[in-house]
Design an enzyme around this catalytic site. Structure first.
Site, short mmCIF file in Angstrom:
data_model
loop_
_atom_site.label_atom_id
_atom_site.label_comp_id
_atom_site.label_asym_id
_atom_site.label_seq_id
_atom_site.Cartn_x
_atom_site.Cartn_y
_atom_site.Cartn_z
N CYS A 5 0.86 -1.20 0.00
CA CYS A 5 0.00 0.00 0.00
C CYS A 5 0.89 1.24 0.00
O CYS A 5 0.60 2.21 -0.72
CB CYS A 5 -0.92 0.01 1.21
N HIS A 97 -0.57 -9.81 -4.89
CA HIS A 97 0.35 -9.40 -5.95
C HIS A 97 0.60 -10.56 -6.90
O HIS A 97 0.56 -11.72 -6.50
CB HIS A 97 1.69 -8.89 -5.38
P1 5GP Z 1 5.89 -13.03 -2.02
O1 5GP Z 1 7.03 -13.82 -1.43
O2 5GP Z 1 5.00 -12.46 -0.95
O3 5GP Z 1 5.13 -13.75 -3.08
O4 5GP Z 1 6.57 -11.85 -2.80
C1 5GP Z 1 6.95 -10.65 -2.24
C2 5GP Z 1 7.93 -10.05 -3.20
O5 5GP Z 1 8.07 -8.68 -2.86
C3 5GP Z 1 9.33 -10.67 -3.14
O6 5GP Z 1 9.68 -11.18 -4.43
C4 5GP Z 1 10.23 -9.50 -2.72
O7 5GP Z 1 11.47 -9.51 -3.36
C5 5GP Z 1 9.39 -8.29 -3.06
N1 5GP Z 1 9.62 -7.15 -2.19
C6 5GP Z 1 9.66 -7.16 -0.83
N2 5GP Z 1 9.87 -5.92 -0.35
C7 5GP Z 1 9.97 -5.12 -1.45
C8 5GP Z 1 10.21 -3.71 -1.59
O8 5GP Z 1 10.35 -2.95 -0.63
N3 5GP Z 1 10.27 -3.22 -2.85
C9 5GP Z 1 10.13 -4.03 -3.96
N4 5GP Z 1 10.21 -3.46 -5.17
N5 5GP Z 1 9.88 -5.36 -3.86
C10 5GP Z 1 9.82 -5.89 -2.61
ZN ZN Z 2 -1.77 -3.25 1.28
#
Ligand code: 5GP
Ligand code: ZN
Length: 111
Positions: A5, A97
């Protein structure tokens, strides 16, 4: 407010690839492929499990935008779209996402 967010609101910096009133697209900070970006609804939804008939159009719009940005990023050879939902899938950010990964032959590994 959750991390994504804050990113969608521009309060935490990101490399934005696309934005409209409903959807925000930005590069993943820890890319797992030559092209790796995230597509999120601006509206906070925890995960795929948070979808309802009322908010499902936000997810549909994310998919439309994902395909459009993939094309803009030159992913003509294809790409992979992943949404981790819940702990067993390794979801670390609890804002819906979609990962879009491409720019290499990915074979059968998952992410
Ligand atoms: P999940 O593991 O929840 O499917 O994916 C979260 C993704 O968000 C990960 O691939 C991680 O690298 C990315 N991510 C986490 N924190 C940040 C951030 O502060 N900025 C960006 N651009 N990506 C992030
Ligand atoms: Zn959110």
């Amino acid at each position: 407010m959750c991390l994504f967010c804050e990113i969608a609101a521009g309060r935490i910096p990101s490399t934005c690839l696309y934005e409209d009133e409903d959807v925000f697209v930005f590069k993943d900070i820890n890319p797992q492929a030559p092209v790796h970006f995230l597509v999120i609804p601006k509206q906070h939804i925890d995960s795929l499990n948070g979808l309802t008939p009322e908010n499902a159009s936000a997810a549909a719009k994310c998919l439309l935008v994902a395909a459009r940005v993939a094309k803009e990023q030159g992913l003509d050879g294809g790409y992979r779209l992943i949404s981790n939902c819940g702990d067993d899938a390794g979801q670390t950010v609890h804002h819906l996402h979609f990962h879009v990964l491409g720019g290499t032959k990915m074979g059968e590994r998952v992410l």
